[in-house]
Write a protein that holds these residues in place. Structure first.
Motif, PDB file in Angstrom:
ATOM      1  N   SER A  80      -7.130 -17.129  14.937  1.00 29.43           N
ATOM      2  CA  SER A  80      -7.386 -17.814  13.676  1.00 29.43           C
ATOM      3  C   SER A  80      -7.626 -19.300  13.861  1.00 29.43           C
ATOM      4  N   LEU A 108     -10.440 -25.312  13.657  1.00 28.71           N
ATOM      5  CA  LEU A 108     -10.613 -24.537  12.433  1.00 28.71           C
ATOM      6  C   LEU A 108      -9.454 -23.570  12.267  1.00 28.71           C
ATOM      7  N   ASP A 109      -9.054 -23.346  11.040  1.00 29.43           N
ATOM      8  CA  ASP A 109      -8.021 -22.370  10.733  1.00 29.43           C
ATOM      9  C   ASP A 109      -8.469 -21.573   9.517  1.00 29.43           C
ATOM     10  N   THR A 110      -8.148 -20.299   9.513  1.00 30.08           N
ATOM     11  CA  THR A 110      -8.538 -19.416   8.419  1.00 30.08           C
ATOM     12  C   THR A 110      -7.296 -18.840   7.761  1.00 30.08           C
ATOM     13  N   THR A 113      -9.179 -15.660   4.062  1.00 30.35           N
ATOM     14  CA  THR A 113     -10.645 -15.769   4.049  1.00 30.35           C
ATOM     15  C   THR A 113     -11.152 -17.187   3.773  1.00 30.35           C
ATOM     16  N   VAL A 114     -10.265 -18.153   3.623  1.00 27.45           N
ATOM     17  CA  VAL A 114     -10.679 -19.542   3.401  1.00 27.45           C
ATOM     18  C   VAL A 114     -10.552 -20.297   4.720  1.00 27.45           C
ATOM     19  N   THR A 115     -11.626 -20.957   5.135  1.00 20.61           N
ATOM     20  CA  THR A 115     -11.644 -21.701   6.389  1.00 20.61           C
ATOM     21  C   THR A 115     -11.498 -23.190   6.116  1.00 20.61           C
ATOM     22  N   TYR A 158      -1.548 -22.463   0.721  1.00 22.83           N
ATOM     23  CA  TYR A 158      -1.726 -22.717   2.144  1.00 22.83           C
ATOM     24  C   TYR A 158      -0.662 -23.671   2.697  1.00 22.83           C
TER      25      TYR A 158
END
Length: 502
Positions: A80, A108-110, A113-115, A158
């Motif tokens: 991820s 990047l982190d997911t 489904t949101v990056t 998040y």
């Protein structure tokens, strides 16, 4: 090819000339205003928004920065999180490798489904002419880039996910530390007054030699404390709890603290009161402790002169100080009893959450009763002499004897003499360690030592009965303690009975 480089050099020269011309014609205020409005225009048409999370928020360490740092560290090896460059570190006494983002690198982190994009920003701090405390030379922080349409989701779910994940990692995987306060309140280059060392104490509740019922009661109380954050908020109480460990020397008070830290996964702050100059310095030390920690003051009756105010032997104006000298009113350079009480149960004690205060003493009757009441010391734990269960635990720890390995006759002999021997776990451990290569000899010598102590205690009892004035002072002290409206009468009585070694 030569013409290409010539044209590029000419273009760079023209740009440099234009920059110089603009700087000389337009004042800095105008250039700043134009840049500001251009940035706003860019943000208006941009589909992203940015959030900065700095390491230091004012004078305090930003807990969210630590959580993000730990979250990205734990997720670096998963699919991820992606990054082309990582820093690998391993502390001197650490058993694990730590992954961290390189300076000014991004990843990047997911999440659902949101990056999102995380960037580790590091800049040099400008030289300051005056600072009330040392500041780090580098200014560190994280920048979070998210799409504007995901802003509400990211700022709620998040960030909560990051905090919860970081807390769980701290509890299970992260190396724990033992902190001690710097001499005279001196701070390091990062503005912290605590000096850390890796905490590797092996003591657990399984190896702790004490009464099994009492041990189970303490473990259940600790578990209930950790799981009841909502209860403390609902009742308007600070999320903290106090434990007083008292009893003769060598009964395992320090091992109990280590077992508590290993059981909960907490760091330990060992507060040395003799190095603290004033109440204000004591408050600053408290503010610099982290949540999920155990704040310990060992041998509090020896660290500072906190005498029982009900004791008639104390004269008016008795010194109640650590580093300096002064009375309970305080003179700005002393620790007072009221300052210590506010440290454990005042408004400043609420600057943080999920903290445990632990005091230890060999003589509970010498402490002022204001320190013992509920809210400051919620649970009084008498660390007494060895019981039959304690002896069996020590035999298992040092000699490997399990249930059924020893004969019934030997066990009955231990059970018969252990209570009358009044022997501490430290004394039993020393006897077993000395003969650990010969198990039978170790058991035999331990029984001989216990019987010798039984005989000694019985002789002392006869002497005490023959001399009526032998224990007059102890009886007066016992009467004052039992007549006090503070604390638990049975606990104080039990402490007075067991704090003497014969």
């Amino acid at each position: 090819m030569k013409e290409y480089w010539t044209s590029l050099a000419s273009l760079l020269g023209v740009l440099a000339f234009c920059q110089t011309l603009i700087n000389s014609v337009f004042p800095p205020e105008l250039r700043f205003a134009v840049t500001k409005h251009l940035n706003r225009l860019f943000q208006l048409f941009s589909s992203f928004c940015y959030f900065d999370i700095t390491e230091i928020d004012g004078v305090n360490t930003n807990e969210l920065y630590n959580s993000v740092h730990l979250y990205l560290t734990s997720s670096s090896s998963s699919s991820s999180v992606t990054s082309n460059r990582l820093n690998l570190t391993r502390s001197t006494n650490s058993s694990s490798t730590t992954f961290t983002l390189s300076n000014n690198d991004s990843t990047l982190d997911t999440f659902n489904t949101v990056t999102v994009l995380w960037e580790h920003v590091l800049t040099q701090r400008q030289t300051q002419t005056f600072a009330w405390r040392p500041m780090p030379e580098e200014k560190r922080g994280f920048t979070l880039r998210v799409k504007k349409k995901d802003k509400g989701f990211i700022l709620n779910s998040y960030l909560d996910h990051i905090t919860e994940t970081a807390n769980e990692i701290r509890r299970k995987n992260q190396d724990r530390f033992l902190y001690t306060n710097s001499k005279g309140g001196a701070m390091d280059s990062r503005g912290l007054p605590w000096e850390p060392v890796p905490f590797k104490h092996p003591s657990t509740f399984q190896t702790l030699a004490m009464d099994l019922v009492k041990k189970r009661e303490i473990m259940e109380d600790l578990k209930d404390f950790v799981e009841c954050e909502s209860f403390y908020k609902k009742t308007g109480r600070a999320w903290k709890r106090g434990y007083l460990l008292y009893g003769p020397p060598g009964t395992g008070k320090s091992s109990m603290i280590a077992a508590m830290a290993n059981y909960l996964g907490y760091d330990i702050y060992d507060l040395e009161l003799t190095e603290v100059r004033s109440n204000s310095e004591l408050r600053k030390l408290l503010m610099k402790t982290s949540s999920k920690s155990i704040i310990v003051i060992e041998d509090i009756d020896c660290s500072i002169n906190l005498k029982n105010r009900n004791n008639k032997e104390n004269k008016p104006g008795m010194m109640l100080t650590g580093f300096g000298l002064g009375n309970d009113e305080g003179s700005g350079d002393t620790i007072t009893l009221s300052g210590l009480l506010n440290f454990t149960d005042g408004l400043w004690s609420c600057c943080g959450s999920e903290r445990i205060f632990v005091f230890t003493t060999n003589h509970i009757e010498k402490l002022d009763h204001a320190l013992l009441r509920s809210g400051r010391m919620d649970m009084h734990v008498c660390m007494s002499y060895c019981t039959f269960d304690s002896v069996k635990i020590l035999l298992r720890n040092y000699l490997g004897y399990e249930e059924g390995d020893l004969s019934d006759d030997v066990l009955k002999e231990f059970e018969r003499v252990v209570d009358k021997a009044e022997i501490t776990p430290a004394d039993v451990s020393e006897c077993l360690i000395k003969n650990r290569r010969d198990k039978e000899r170790a058991v035999r010598e331990l029984l001989v030592e216990m019987k010798r102590r039984v005989e000694k205690n019985e002789n002392n009892g006869k002497l005490r009965g023959q001399n009526g004035s032998f224990n007059v002072a102890d009886e007066e002290e016992e009467k004052r303690a039992l007549d006090s409206p503070y604390g638990d009468k049975e606990e104080i009585e039990d402490s007075i009975c067991k704090n003497s070694e014969g």
